[in-house]
Design an enzyme around this catalytic site. Structure first.
Site, PDB file in Angstrom:
ATOM      1  N   ASP A  44       0.833  -1.189   0.000  1.00  6.69           N
ATOM      2  CA  ASP A  44       0.000   0.000   0.000  1.00  6.69           C
ATOM      3  C   ASP A  44       0.880   1.256   0.000  1.00  6.69           C
ATOM      4  OD1 ASP A  44      -1.230   2.236   1.739  1.00  6.69           O
ATOM      5  OD2 ASP A  44      -2.991   1.038   1.243  1.00  6.69           O
ATOM      6  N   GLU A 112      -2.061  -5.297  -3.635  1.00  7.97           N
ATOM      7  CA  GLU A 112      -1.122  -4.545  -2.793  1.00  7.97           C
ATOM      8  C   GLU A 112      -0.059  -5.474  -2.187  1.00  7.97           C
ATOM      9  OE1 GLU A 112      -3.758  -0.856  -1.047  1.00  7.97           O
ATOM     10  OE2 GLU A 112      -4.111  -2.830  -0.169  1.00  7.97           O
TER      11      GLU A 112
END
Ligand code: MN
Length: 216
Positions: A44, A112
């Site tokens: 992320d 992610e």
């Protein structure tokens, strides 16, 4: 794994890749197997940095506009779209109970996590190239991943002079971590259903469900 080989990426640590593809429901059923959540956290951050740098270098946007554009290309809907495009959604390991519940949230999280794994194994430049190879074509096409389906559905219904109503049909979980299930009715008939962590989110999902089914 095609979603890496296609981009000429080969991870040294295969375990890391397995972890990136493993949902907690699978890890819970298999002792010693790790889930993707810690890698997702890392990925992320890499994704945010790469897209921040991209807009800084390739646009003349002011800060607020950069934030808006970056949010569009790293939102759940966007990440799930990229993941499906490269076939990543087919490789996710889910537990028995979760098998039929693969959703965009999980798919986006795994995307992610895979970036987190590439970053750890191959370093920043390789993960950056991977991210840009995948996302820049969408930026060039000016894709909008934040479609407001409630507004869309409202407009659609208005033209037909029908009534539109949202109703919470289920609410579960503890006060700080509630989940809502909402249905949307057009002229008293249920057209869509959505689940979310807030009423707003559940309504949006119900509206999307109804809109995609009816407004063709
Ligand atoms: Mn996530």
């Amino acid at each position: 794994m095609m979603f890496l080989e296609k981009f000429q990426i080969f991870l040294k640590d295969k375990q890391l890749l397995e972890t990136a593809l493993t949902h907690s429901s699978y890890a819970n059923e298999h002792p010693k197997v790790k889930n993707y959540e810690r890698l997702e956290f890392l990925g992320d951050a890499v994704l945010e940095l790469v897209m921040s740098e991209y807009f800084y270098l390739n646009s003349a946007y002011k800060e607020g506009e950069m934030t808006k554009h970056r949010a569009n290309y790293v939102c759940e809907n966007a990440l799930a779209t990229y993941a499906k495009k490269i076939g990543l959604d087919k490789e996710i390991r889910l537990g028995e109970g979760q098998k039929h519940n693969l959703n965009n949230t999980i798919i986006a999280d795994v995307f992610e996590a895979v970036i987190g794994a590439i970053y750890l194994d191959q370093g920043f430049e390789v993960s950056k190239k991977y991210i840009l190879d995948i996302i820049v074509p969408y930026v060039k096409d000016d894709w909008n991943f934040n479609i407001d389906y409630k507004t869309r559905l409202q407009e659609y219904v208005q033209t037909d002079k029908k009534s539109l109503e949202y109703e919470v049909v289920k609410e579960y979980g503890e006060a700080h971590n509630k989940t809502f299930e909402v249905v949307v009715k057009i002229d008293e008939i249920i057209y869509g259903r959505g689940i979310g962590k807030s009423k707003r989110e559940a309504e949006q999902k119900a509206a999307q469900d109804a809109y995609l089914k009816s407004a063709k």
